[in-house]
Design a protein around this motif. Sequence first.
Motif, mmCIF file in Angstrom:
data_model
loop_
_atom_site.group_PDB
_atom_site.id
_atom_site.type_symbol
_atom_site.label_atom_id
_atom_site.label_comp_id
_atom_site.label_asym_id
_atom_site.label_seq_id
_atom_site.Cartn_x
_atom_site.Cartn_y
_atom_site.Cartn_z
ATOM 1 N N TYR A 103 21.320 32.730 49.747
ATOM 2 C CA TYR A 103 22.300 33.818 49.816
ATOM 3 C C TYR A 103 21.953 34.973 48.883
ATOM 4 C CZ TYR A 103 25.114 30.011 51.785
ATOM 5 O OH TYR A 103 25.574 28.955 52.518
ATOM 6 N N LEU A 104 21.122 34.718 47.877
ATOM 7 C CA LEU A 104 20.722 35.771 46.952
ATOM 8 C C LEU A 104 19.737 36.748 47.578
ATOM 9 C CD1 LEU A 104 20.153 33.629 43.732
ATOM 10 C CD2 LEU A 104 22.127 35.060 44.265
ATOM 11 N N GLN A 105 19.173 36.408 48.732
ATOM 12 C CA GLN A 105 18.124 37.234 49.312
ATOM 13 C C GLN A 105 18.566 38.659 49.630
ATOM 14 O OE1 GLN A 105 14.594 36.033 51.943
ATOM 15 N NE2 GLN A 105 16.252 36.406 53.361
ATOM 16 N N PRO A 106 19.763 38.894 50.204
ATOM 17 C CA PRO A 106 20.133 40.293 50.481
ATOM 18 C C PRO A 106 20.108 41.171 49.248
ATOM 19 C CG PRO A 106 21.620 38.791 51.601
ATOM 20 C CD PRO A 106 20.773 37.951 50.697
ATOM 21 N N VAL A 107 20.559 40.640 48.115
ATOM 22 C CA VAL A 107 20.541 41.417 46.875
ATOM 23 C C VAL A 107 19.107 41.724 46.451
ATOM 24 C CG1 VAL A 107 21.264 41.454 44.469
ATOM 25 C CG2 VAL A 107 22.720 40.358 46.187
ATOM 26 N N CYS A 108 18.232 40.714 46.508
ATOM 27 C CA CYS A 108 16.833 40.918 46.128
ATOM 28 C C CYS A 108 16.154 41.936 47.030
ATOM 29 C CB CYS A 108 16.078 39.584 46.185
ATOM 30 S SG CYS A 108 16.663 38.339 45.024
ATOM 31 N N VAL A 109 16.382 41.826 48.337
ATOM 32 C CA VAL A 109 15.752 42.746 49.279
ATOM 33 C C VAL A 109 16.254 44.166 49.068
ATOM 34 C CG1 VAL A 109 15.466 43.328 51.719
ATOM 35 C CG2 VAL A 109 15.334 40.955 50.984
ATOM 36 N N ALA A 110 17.563 44.321 48.853
ATOM 37 C CA ALA A 110 18.117 45.658 48.643
ATOM 38 C C ALA A 110 17.518 46.308 47.397
ATOM 39 C CB ALA A 110 19.637 45.576 48.530
ATOM 40 N N LEU A 111 17.378 45.549 46.320
ATOM 41 C CA LEU A 111 16.802 46.101 45.093
ATOM 42 C C LEU A 111 15.331 46.455 45.276
ATOM 43 C CD1 LEU A 111 18.422 43.726 42.439
ATOM 44 C CD2 LEU A 111 19.053 46.090 42.957
ATOM 45 N N LEU A 112 14.582 45.569 45.940
ATOM 46 C CA LEU A 112 13.157 45.828 46.145
ATOM 47 C C LEU A 112 12.928 47.011 47.098
ATOM 48 C CD1 LEU A 112 11.774 42.183 46.428
ATOM 49 C CD2 LEU A 112 11.326 43.815 44.588
ATOM 50 N N SER A 113 13.717 47.075 48.170
ATOM 51 C CA SER A 113 13.547 48.173 49.129
ATOM 52 C C SER A 113 13.914 49.509 48.499
ATOM 53 C CB SER A 113 14.397 47.926 50.377
ATOM 54 O OG SER A 113 15.773 47.865 50.048
ATOM 55 N N TYR A 114 14.896 49.493 47.588
ATOM 56 C CA TYR A 114 15.243 50.732 46.878
ATOM 57 C C TYR A 114 14.130 51.133 45.917
ATOM 58 C CZ TYR A 114 17.510 53.850 43.546
ATOM 59 O OH TYR A 114 17.806 54.914 42.733
ATOM 60 N N ALA A 115 13.576 50.153 45.195
ATOM 61 C CA ALA A 115 12.562 50.457 44.181
ATOM 62 C C ALA A 115 11.217 50.829 44.800
ATOM 63 C CB ALA A 115 12.399 49.263 43.238
ATOM 64 N N LEU A 116 10.834 50.161 45.904
ATOM 65 C CA LEU A 116 9.495 50.343 46.460
ATOM 66 C C LEU A 116 9.451 51.275 47.662
ATOM 67 C CD1 LEU A 116 8.267 46.626 46.248
ATOM 68 C CD2 LEU A 116 7.869 48.495 44.607
ATOM 69 N N LEU A 117 10.513 51.300 48.465
ATOM 70 C CA LEU A 117 10.504 52.101 49.686
ATOM 71 C C LEU A 117 11.445 53.298 49.628
ATOM 72 C CD1 LEU A 117 10.511 49.225 52.374
ATOM 73 C CD2 LEU A 117 8.545 50.413 51.370
ATOM 74 N N GLY A 118 12.271 53.358 48.605
ATOM 75 C CA GLY A 118 13.209 54.464 48.495
ATOM 76 C C GLY A 118 14.373 54.375 49.460
ATOM 77 N N GLU A 119 14.634 53.184 50.028
ATOM 78 C CA GLU A 119 15.762 53.018 50.940
ATOM 79 C C GLU A 119 17.062 52.977 50.135
ATOM 80 O OE1 GLU A 119 15.220 49.550 53.282
ATOM 81 O OE2 GLU A 119 13.570 50.387 54.448
ATOM 82 N N THR A 120 18.034 53.764 50.549
ATOM 83 C CA THR A 120 19.315 53.807 49.851
ATOM 84 C C THR A 120 20.297 52.838 50.494
ATOM 85 O OG1 THR A 120 20.058 55.644 51.250
ATOM 86 C CG2 THR A 120 18.999 56.194 49.151
#
Length: 324
Positions: free
Chosen positions: A281-298
């Motif tokens: 269940y922690l995966q959505p949080v990890c993905v959101a943080l990584l996508s923001y940091a690496l891809l600039g997705e808001t």
Amino acid sequence: MTVTPEVRTGAVAEDREGPSAEGRRERAGRWARGATGPGLLLAAVATVVWSGSFVTSRALHDSVPPVQAAFWRWVVAIAAVAPFAARQTWRQRALVRRHLGFLTVAALLGVTVYNTLVNQAGLTTSAANMGMIMAASPVLMALYERLSGARLGARRIIGTVVACCGVLLLVGDGSLSFSFAPGDLWMFAAALSFASYSALLRRRPDGLGGPVLLFTTFVLGALMLLPAQLVSLTVQGGFEPAADTVGPLVYVGVFSSAVAFFAWNRAIALIGAARAGVVYYLQPVCVALLSYALLGETTGSAQVVCMALILGGVALAAAGRPAR
């Protein structure tokens, strides 16, 4: 005190037959408690590493066709696992042949289908959406438990409903209009495939070592992908090997495949698919943080609310009594 012959006979019989059922249950309970910590830690390692694979799948969507990305991922994974597993697999070749049906289905669900669907989803949806939709996998794992005869408590049922509502609102952009993007639908299919793979691992044959399971499923999965790989090369052409294509493929091949799958399979062996799914269940949080940091997705307010519903639902489900 006089010991009757019946009592004496029962004691002798127990000594001959081994420990009592109560003793076996006590030892099993101690083993389960001792395995919980390592099992949760291994599930967490797999979850964090897989979160990065969603980001790399999204990053490769312009440069590497989905089937080719999946195929080369498993070629790299086979090369990474072979030094540790090839010799053991050869020694257990009779066991592998005996359980070839199980291994083929596991490879189809966890290797061939699941990761190809994830790469396909990365073409038309964000990495954050991919991670949050994959949070539905533990819900599906719980449903598989129920279908297998396990009893789910009221909290788990209510939590499952809340989490499903969060996923539906997510793909509907905060409403119930359900305007699904193609990538969202691909991710739903990927979540179903992964949950089926995790449930299947409960039937893992005795004596089949973890490295052997990884190596054989990786090889079988890559072989099943080979026809699609040849078609993709013919129709779409190949991709240009460069740092921004080879680097992500090495990451998903070594870490997201060899390391993460070994950790996840071992976690399920220690604590079961449902309890390992709690960490997932922690995966959505990890993905959101990584996508923001690496891809600039808001991440917008609607996604935050949906994430809260998903995580709240699965936390409520995890707070329920374990299935019996």
